[in-house]
Write a protein that holds these residues in place. Structure first.
Motif, mmCIF file in Angstrom:
data_model
loop_
_atom_site.group_PDB
_atom_site.id
_atom_site.type_symbol
_atom_site.label_atom_id
_atom_site.label_comp_id
_atom_site.label_asym_id
_atom_site.label_seq_id
_atom_site.Cartn_x
_atom_site.Cartn_y
_atom_site.Cartn_z
ATOM 1 N N ARG A 100 -24.521 -25.656 7.407
ATOM 2 C CA ARG A 100 -24.852 -27.025 6.991
ATOM 3 C C ARG A 100 -25.924 -27.031 5.911
ATOM 4 N NH1 ARG A 100 -25.234 -29.573 13.078
ATOM 5 N NH2 ARG A 100 -22.987 -29.623 13.514
ATOM 6 N N ALA B 162 -18.320 -20.754 11.986
ATOM 7 C CA ALA B 162 -19.455 -20.496 12.881
ATOM 8 C C ALA B 162 -18.987 -19.931 14.209
ATOM 9 C CB ALA B 162 -20.246 -21.783 13.099
ATOM 10 N N THR B 163 -17.903 -20.486 14.734
ATOM 11 C CA THR B 163 -17.351 -19.996 15.999
ATOM 12 C C THR B 163 -16.840 -18.570 15.855
ATOM 13 O OG1 THR B 163 -16.676 -22.251 16.584
ATOM 14 C CG2 THR B 163 -15.655 -20.456 17.813
ATOM 15 N N ARG C 176 -24.205 -19.785 18.255
ATOM 16 C CA ARG C 176 -23.286 -20.626 17.481
ATOM 17 C C ARG C 176 -24.004 -21.792 16.791
ATOM 18 N NH1 ARG C 176 -18.332 -21.961 21.048
ATOM 19 N NH2 ARG C 176 -18.415 -19.684 21.112
ATOM 20 N N LYS C 177 -24.938 -22.425 17.491
ATOM 21 C CA LYS C 177 -25.634 -23.583 16.920
ATOM 22 C C LYS C 177 -26.430 -23.207 15.681
ATOM 23 C CE LYS C 177 -26.080 -26.151 21.259
ATOM 24 N NZ LYS C 177 -27.011 -26.712 22.256
ATOM 25 N N MET D 202 -16.483 -29.948 7.247
ATOM 26 C CA MET D 202 -17.157 -29.920 8.550
ATOM 27 C C MET D 202 -16.382 -29.078 9.555
ATOM 28 S SD MET D 202 -19.843 -31.135 10.059
ATOM 29 C CE MET D 202 -20.501 -31.427 11.684
ATOM 30 N N GLY D 203 -15.054 -29.294 9.546
ATOM 31 C CA GLY D 203 -14.214 -28.544 10.474
ATOM 32 C C GLY D 203 -14.176 -27.067 10.147
ATOM 33 N N ARG E 16 -24.133 -22.615 12.731
ATOM 34 C CA ARG E 16 -23.696 -23.902 12.174
ATOM 35 C C ARG E 16 -24.771 -24.508 11.280
ATOM 36 N NH1 ARG E 16 -21.150 -26.757 17.588
ATOM 37 N NH2 ARG E 16 -19.269 -25.480 17.754
ATOM 38 N N ARG E 17 -26.028 -24.403 11.725
ATOM 39 C CA ARG E 17 -27.128 -24.939 10.917
ATOM 40 C C ARG E 17 -27.231 -24.230 9.572
ATOM 41 N NH1 ARG E 17 -31.514 -25.079 15.823
ATOM 42 N NH2 ARG E 17 -30.673 -26.907 16.906
ATOM 43 N N SER F 217 -16.529 -25.296 8.581
ATOM 44 C CA SER F 217 -17.817 -24.670 8.896
ATOM 45 C C SER F 217 -17.944 -24.399 10.391
ATOM 46 C CB SER F 217 -18.971 -25.561 8.429
ATOM 47 O OG SER F 217 -18.966 -26.795 9.122
ATOM 48 N N THR F 218 -17.445 -25.324 11.200
ATOM 49 C CA THR F 218 -17.462 -25.132 12.656
ATOM 50 C C THR F 218 -16.584 -23.963 13.059
ATOM 51 O OG1 THR F 218 -17.786 -27.514 12.984
ATOM 52 C CG2 THR F 218 -17.052 -26.232 14.883
ATOM 53 N N LYS F 219 -15.421 -23.851 12.411
ATOM 54 C CA LYS F 219 -14.503 -22.747 12.709
ATOM 55 C C LYS F 219 -15.122 -21.411 12.318
ATOM 56 C CE LYS F 219 -9.763 -21.211 11.867
ATOM 57 N NZ LYS F 219 -8.495 -21.489 11.139
#
Length: 200
Positions: free
Chosen positions: A187, A8-9, A179-180, A1-2, A183-184, A4-6
């Motif tokens: 995911r 994506a950012t 960014r959102k 999770m972390g 992330r999708r 993927s967020t990184k």
């Protein structure tokens, strides 16, 4: 999770920077008749409209156009103009102060999309959002509609409406700067192998 967020950012930040460069350096994305003759970038359309309607000081508009002038001089192997010479030589004679004309009303999508693209390019550097993506879509829709309805002039005159291949890069960068949505994508790509494993 972390992770993927990184990712994506990181992708969002890089895409926002590339989109900003496409806009501020006035990379040709399309060709459309405008108040100055022919405009090839969202910033040119926005600048032409801002000066013509006196919505923005001409000095500020020139400051936004200056990086593009440097880029064009560099790619054309010309001498890079100084800011002082650029202000003197850059003529706004064709920017007659006037309200919206019939041609402007015919290309409202292109004008509105250009405004959103330019504003979105600057906003994305601070906080990535959907403004640049919607602006790019509006420009594409406006140009495609005019091309389909054959409202442009003869293609051999050099004034016909045209969408450059670089517009696809602008659309991709604008989308990836959200960014959102990135992330999708991460995911959904991670959930697919899990779903396949459960089915097996």
């Amino acid at each position: 999770m972390g992770s993927s967020t990184k990712w994506a950012t990181t992708i969002s930040t890089i895409s926002s920077s590339f989109y900003f460069l496409l806009i501020i350096l006035q990379i040709p994305l399309f060709r459309v008749p405008c108040r100055t003759g022919i405009c090839r970038a969202p910033l040119e359309v926005t600048a032409a409209h801002l000066i013509a309607t006196e919505l923005f000081p001409s000095v500020a508009v020139k400051a936004m156009l200056y990086p593009g002038a440097i880029a064009h001089a560099f790619f054309n192997h010309n001498a890079i103009p100084t800011y002082h010479n650029f202000q003197k030589s850059f003529s706004f004679a064709s920017f007659n102060s006037a309200p919206l004309t019939f041609d402007d009303l015919q290309r409202l999508e292109v004008i509105a999309g250009s405004y959103l693209s330019v504003a979105g390019a600057f906003v994305c550097l601070i906080k990535p959002g959907r403004m640049s993506f919607f602006g790019t879509l509006l420009i594409i829709w406006g140009l495609a509609r005019e091309m389909i309805l054959r409202k442009s002039t003869n293609i051999y005159s050099g004034k016909a409406v045209y969408i450059h291949p670089a517009m696809s890069f602008a659309l991709v960068f604008a989308f990836l700067s959200i960014r959102k949505d990135v992330r999708r994508i991460f995911r959904s790509s991670k959930s697919r192998p899990v779903m396949k494993a459960k089915l097996v």
